[in-house]
Write an enzyme that holds these catalytic residues in place. Sequence first.
Site, mmCIF file in Angstrom:
data_model
loop_
_atom_site.group_PDB
_atom_site.id
_atom_site.type_symbol
_atom_site.label_atom_id
_atom_site.label_comp_id
_atom_site.label_asym_id
_atom_site.label_seq_id
_atom_site.Cartn_x
_atom_site.Cartn_y
_atom_site.Cartn_z
ATOM 1 N N CYS A 55 0.844 -1.184 0.000
ATOM 2 C CA CYS A 55 0.000 0.000 0.000
ATOM 3 C C CYS A 55 0.884 1.239 0.000
ATOM 4 O O CYS A 55 2.087 1.169 0.242
ATOM 5 C CB CYS A 55 -0.908 0.022 1.226
ATOM 6 S SG CYS A 55 -2.096 -1.334 1.281
ATOM 7 N N GLY A 56 0.290 2.375 -0.257
ATOM 8 C CA GLY A 56 1.014 3.632 -0.186
ATOM 9 C C GLY A 56 0.403 4.516 0.883
ATOM 10 O O GLY A 56 -0.828 4.601 0.999
#
Length: 299
Positions: free
Chosen positions: A2-3
């Site tokens: 994820c970011g």
Amino acid sequence: MCGIVGLFIKNPKFESELGTMLSTMLDVMTGRGPDSAGFAVYGKGHDGVVKMSIRGGTATDFNAVAADLERATGAALSLTVRSTHAILELPADRESAVRAALHDRHPDLGVVGSGQRIEIYKEVGLPADVARRFDLARMTGTHGIGHTRMATESAVTTAGAHPFSTGPDQCLVHNGSLSNHNVLRRTLIREGIGFTTDNDSEVAAGYLTARLRQGDTLKQALTRSLDALDGFFTFVVGTESGFAVLRDPIACKPAVMAETDDYVAFGSEYRALADLPGIAKAKVWEPEPATVYSWERAA
């Protein structure tokens, strides 16, 4: 994978640019999470007034919902609609009544956060589309955090998108995975923390809420989480006045921070920070494992 991104404004002249800066950072992190996105913004608040972030759908008539809640509770409500979400502003002493009426009369709607200053928005779709849908670029405030999700362990749903909030003006975004979240969830439920999903990140948010309720500062709560949470993680956390970052002791998830006289920024990768104003002269570093980095806004 994820970011996550975060931005804490130190110079008030940049508060009007918070949404624009955060929107750009979120868009850049699309490659780390194209399934859904979400963000929390800490804007203006008023004493005695609670903002309640409500998640609905494209067909939700929020005006009718607000009118119904006013009739049911006698509370005077102010409504701001942004696509599938709405912000209800109401007297703080009527929050419990409004929550109960919302649960009983409109069970298809969900409360994704509440507090004096916090607003939370999240939705399925590309981060740039989610930011445009809620008009993030035009939002203002002192700090904000965001998340782009690649759903590897659960379905792609709006409910599963970050940020997660389990306490007033408090929220968390997470990159990683926790192995003991089910055991900890049961403990936290006995302590009065409520959960709406099976996401491990919501349990992390709930743990911090429990510690804050017991009088810990945000830094103390995060420090305790190093022993309480088993797994690998990077957290970016927001409270009414604070912003914090923590990586687990192994720190296998990428992270970078930058600080200038005007702001502090966090990104899963440096490219999330590359377009920020003054970044060429910023202090840039990789946050150390098992170390809490935190900032507080002036009272």
